[in-house]
Motif scaffolding. Structure first.
Motif, mmCIF file in Angstrom:
data_model
loop_
_atom_site.group_PDB
_atom_site.id
_atom_site.type_symbol
_atom_site.label_atom_id
_atom_site.label_comp_id
_atom_site.label_asym_id
_atom_site.label_seq_id
_atom_site.Cartn_x
_atom_site.Cartn_y
_atom_site.Cartn_z
ATOM 1 N N ILE A 144 0.816 -1.209 0.000
ATOM 2 C CA ILE A 144 0.000 0.000 0.000
ATOM 3 C C ILE A 144 0.853 1.264 0.000
ATOM 4 C CG2 ILE A 144 -0.233 0.124 2.518
ATOM 5 C CD1 ILE A 144 -3.128 1.067 2.052
ATOM 6 N N SER A 145 2.056 1.184 0.565
ATOM 7 C CA SER A 145 2.930 2.354 0.597
ATOM 8 C C SER A 145 3.321 2.786 -0.810
ATOM 9 C CB SER A 145 4.181 2.050 1.426
ATOM 10 O OG SER A 145 5.045 3.169 1.461
ATOM 11 N N PHE A 146 3.574 1.817 -1.698
ATOM 12 C CA PHE A 146 3.897 2.146 -3.096
ATOM 13 C C PHE A 146 2.708 2.818 -3.781
ATOM 14 C CE2 PHE A 146 7.139 -1.202 -2.530
ATOM 15 C CZ PHE A 146 8.235 -0.540 -3.059
ATOM 16 N N THR A 147 1.504 2.292 -3.523
ATOM 17 C CA THR A 147 0.311 2.862 -4.149
ATOM 18 C C THR A 147 0.084 4.297 -3.680
ATOM 19 O OG1 THR A 147 -0.662 0.640 -4.146
ATOM 20 C CG2 THR A 147 -2.132 2.480 -4.640
ATOM 21 N N ILE A 148 0.234 4.529 -2.384
ATOM 22 C CA ILE A 148 0.075 5.884 -1.854
ATOM 23 C C ILE A 148 1.093 6.827 -2.477
ATOM 24 C CG2 ILE A 148 0.368 7.304 0.218
ATOM 25 C CD1 ILE A 148 -0.848 5.002 1.829
ATOM 26 N N GLU A 149 2.336 6.373 -2.563
ATOM 27 C CA GLU A 149 3.383 7.245 -3.098
ATOM 28 C C GLU A 149 3.154 7.581 -4.560
ATOM 29 O OE1 GLU A 149 8.257 7.577 -3.187
ATOM 30 O OE2 GLU A 149 7.294 5.864 -2.218
ATOM 31 N N ALA A 150 2.543 6.657 -5.304
ATOM 32 C CA ALA A 150 2.248 6.928 -6.711
ATOM 33 C C ALA A 150 1.347 8.150 -6.848
ATOM 34 C CB ALA A 150 1.584 5.705 -7.354
ATOM 35 N N PHE A 151 0.420 8.341 -5.913
ATOM 36 C CA PHE A 151 -0.464 9.509 -5.937
ATOM 37 C C PHE A 151 0.175 10.706 -5.245
ATOM 38 C CE2 PHE A 151 -3.406 5.997 -6.566
ATOM 39 C CZ PHE A 151 -4.234 6.501 -7.559
ATOM 40 N N GLU A 152 0.942 10.429 -4.220
ATOM 41 C CA GLU A 152 1.552 11.487 -3.417
ATOM 42 C C GLU A 152 2.517 12.336 -4.243
ATOM 43 O OE1 GLU A 152 2.920 11.212 1.197
ATOM 44 O OE2 GLU A 152 3.881 9.871 -0.219
ATOM 45 N N ARG A 153 3.125 11.734 -5.237
ATOM 46 C CA ARG A 153 4.112 12.421 -6.059
ATOM 47 C C ARG A 153 3.475 13.322 -7.118
ATOM 48 N NH1 ARG A 153 6.212 8.785 -9.166
ATOM 49 N NH2 ARG A 153 7.953 10.081 -9.836
ATOM 50 N N ILE A 154 2.157 13.312 -7.244
ATOM 51 C CA ILE A 154 1.476 14.103 -8.278
ATOM 52 C C ILE A 154 0.967 15.397 -7.647
ATOM 53 C CG2 ILE A 154 -0.442 14.144 -9.911
ATOM 54 C CD1 ILE A 154 -0.205 11.088 -10.062
ATOM 55 N N ASN A 155 1.456 16.531 -8.145
ATOM 56 C CA ASN A 155 1.194 17.793 -7.456
ATOM 57 C C ASN A 155 -0.232 18.299 -7.605
ATOM 58 O OD1 ASN A 155 1.304 18.556 -10.135
ATOM 59 N ND2 ASN A 155 3.150 19.793 -9.940
ATOM 60 N N TRP A 156 -0.995 17.800 -8.582
ATOM 61 C CA TRP A 156 -2.361 18.304 -8.748
ATOM 62 C C TRP A 156 -3.403 17.490 -7.972
ATOM 63 C CZ3 TRP A 156 -5.062 14.445 -11.239
ATOM 64 C CH2 TRP A 156 -4.348 13.617 -12.125
ATOM 65 N N ILE A 157 -2.962 16.487 -7.240
ATOM 66 C CA ILE A 157 -3.867 15.742 -6.354
ATOM 67 C C ILE A 157 -3.756 16.341 -4.955
ATOM 68 C CG2 ILE A 157 -4.260 13.527 -5.224
ATOM 69 C CD1 ILE A 157 -3.583 12.191 -7.855
ATOM 70 N N GLN A 158 -4.884 16.854 -4.442
ATOM 71 C CA GLN A 158 -4.845 17.627 -3.207
ATOM 72 C C GLN A 158 -4.898 16.777 -1.947
ATOM 73 O OE1 GLN A 158 -8.148 20.337 -3.661
ATOM 74 N NE2 GLN A 158 -7.008 21.711 -5.010
#
Length: 445
Positions: A68-82
């Motif tokens: 799950i940590s990899f999945t979270i980081e995949a979104f965390e690295r995208i600046n337009w996801i708040q």
């Protein structure tokens, strides 16, 4: 968590909310922006029944880290996801808190899920709207992305397409071609009919929706929908009349369902990493010594380690960045002579960070410092080490691993050849291992 049968869209026991500070150390990449607010809900309440494991699959180790940590980081690295809302079972709250703390995840809101998938997703949505359930609510996004916590191989390009399509159509989802023919059977267990495979698609994640549309659909859901339903796109079609835009996703969208999938994912990652280590770009200045070292590196890396090297003069790094962006290679060796100014390296790292990089395959940048000055004090090298570590810490947040490599220029030809061989050996090892723990270290050849 049980749902009130008289009012299926309200939970009896309010979910707790744990909010991490979004303003600190957000690991964002890319310069892309969207013109509307976007958030993510990650349902992660599965029990791992199909995998036959005591630990739910989303918390199983993958490459020495919870999946799950990899999945979270995949979104965390995208600046337009708040905001990233992670929905987990009540008994897994403490475990999820530990993962968030250990891997420094930010912008995370942790919510207790329900007994079924739809109930968990709806709990995740309510954190944006229901001030009676939560002490305070997040700012409601215009578009919400729903993605499985056990699908770590999702990239920004697809997410951007899905979110934009949802804004235009009300709903959007990723699909993949069917790999097997679907058949219907009779009650006696005999073949009744088969579907024409070309007319159908497998529904995958991510999916995205106008927030108000998916929220309205959940408010109208029946008990049967909450208990047995799994397809969010069908809900918005049934209750809101929104026909989802379907976008074909890449083969890497598969979901970890069984234990063998974790092994397959690790083998796949190792295979891709091996292919990524077979090309490198050497960037040099105009100084003859740097060019000479680059030529030696080209020859030795190719003959000894089978690494194809492409030389690029300083000032023409844009072609190197384009090759990285197009996924042709992920390795850069930057040669400088008697120059401890890291400004050019910093600019290079910043340019790489503005590209869309797959989370599991970081870029390797090796700064080779050719020291020709016999009088350079050892303290200078220590100062350089400190600068490299600071740069590497910032670069790692952008999925870039920066290493330093110091080469003292000997006058003796034999010693010079030995030094070049050591540079190639160290650089080749760093490229192949891609060890994040060693990022920021200064090696001496």
């Amino acid at each position: 968590m049980e749902t009130d049968r008289k009012c299926p869209h309200r939970a009896i026991n309010p979910a707790t909310r744990i909010r991490t500070d979004p303003a600190l150390n957000c690991s964002c990449t890319g310069s892309r922006m969207v013109g509307f607010p976007v958030a993510v809900v990650l349902p992660a309440g599965g029990s791992g029944e199909r995998m036959g494991l005591s630990t739910p699959k989303q918390f199983c180790d993958f490459l020495d880290r919870p999946l799950i940590s990899f999945t979270i980081e995949a979104f965390e690295r995208i600046n337009w996801i708040q905001n990233i809302v992670v929905v987990v079972a009540k008994e897994c709250i403490d475990l999820m808190k530990t993962i968030i703390h250990k891997y420094s995840h930010k912008r995370i809101t942790l919510v207790i899920g329900g007994q079924t998938r739809h109930r968990s997703i709806f709990n995740g949505l309510k954190v944006f709207t229901d001030s009676q359930v939560y002490d305070s609510k997040l700012t409601k996004p215009e578009v919400i992305i729903i993605h499985d916590a056990v699908r770590p191989f999702v990239e920004e390009d697809l997410l951007l397409k899905i979110a934009t399509a949802a804004k235009d159509h009300g709903a959007a989802g990723a699909t993949r071609p069917l790999v097997s023919t679907v058949i219907a059977t009779t009650s006696e267990g005999c073949l009744d009919s088969s579907l024409e495979r070309a007319k159908y698609r497998a529904s995958e994640m991510p999916q995205a929706f106008l927030f108000d549309t998916i929220y309205q659909a959940y408010q109208q859901c029946s008990d049967c929908d909450f208990e047995y339903g799994t397809e969010c796109l069908q809900l918005v079609l049934q209750y809101c009349g929104s026909k989802a835009k379907l976008i074909e996703g890449p083969p890497t969208l598969w979901k970890v369902k069984f234990k063998v999938f974790l092994t397959s994912a690790e083998l796949s990652k190792c295979s891709v990493s091996e292919s990524l280590s077979q090309k490198a770009c050497v960037i040099t200045g105009v100084q003859q010594d740097a060019v000479q070292l680059a030529h030696c590196l080209e020859k030795t890396l190719l003959t000894q380690l089978m690494v194809e090297v492409i030389s690029t003069p300083v000032g023409e790094e844009v072609s190197c960045i384009q090759n990285i962006s197009s996924k042709e290679y992920r390795n850069i060796i930057y040669v400088i002579v008697n120059d401890t100014d890291l400004q050019e390296i910093k600019q290079l790292v910043e340019s790489i960070g503005n590209t869309s990089l797959p989370i599991l395959y970081p870029v390797v940048v090796i700064m080779v410092h050719l020291n020709k000055s016999e009088s350079m004090p050892f303290s200078n090298n220590m100062d350089e080490l400190g600068a490299i570590r600071l740069l590497a810490k910032e670069a790692k947040q952008k999925n870039i691993l920066v290493y330093g490599l110091l080469v003292n220029y000997p006058k003796d030809t034999e010693k010079w050849n030995d030094a070049v061989a050591n540079v190639c050996l160290i650089a080749g090892t760093l490229i192949k291992d891609r060890n994040a723990v060693l990022a920021g270290q200064l090696f001496v050849a």
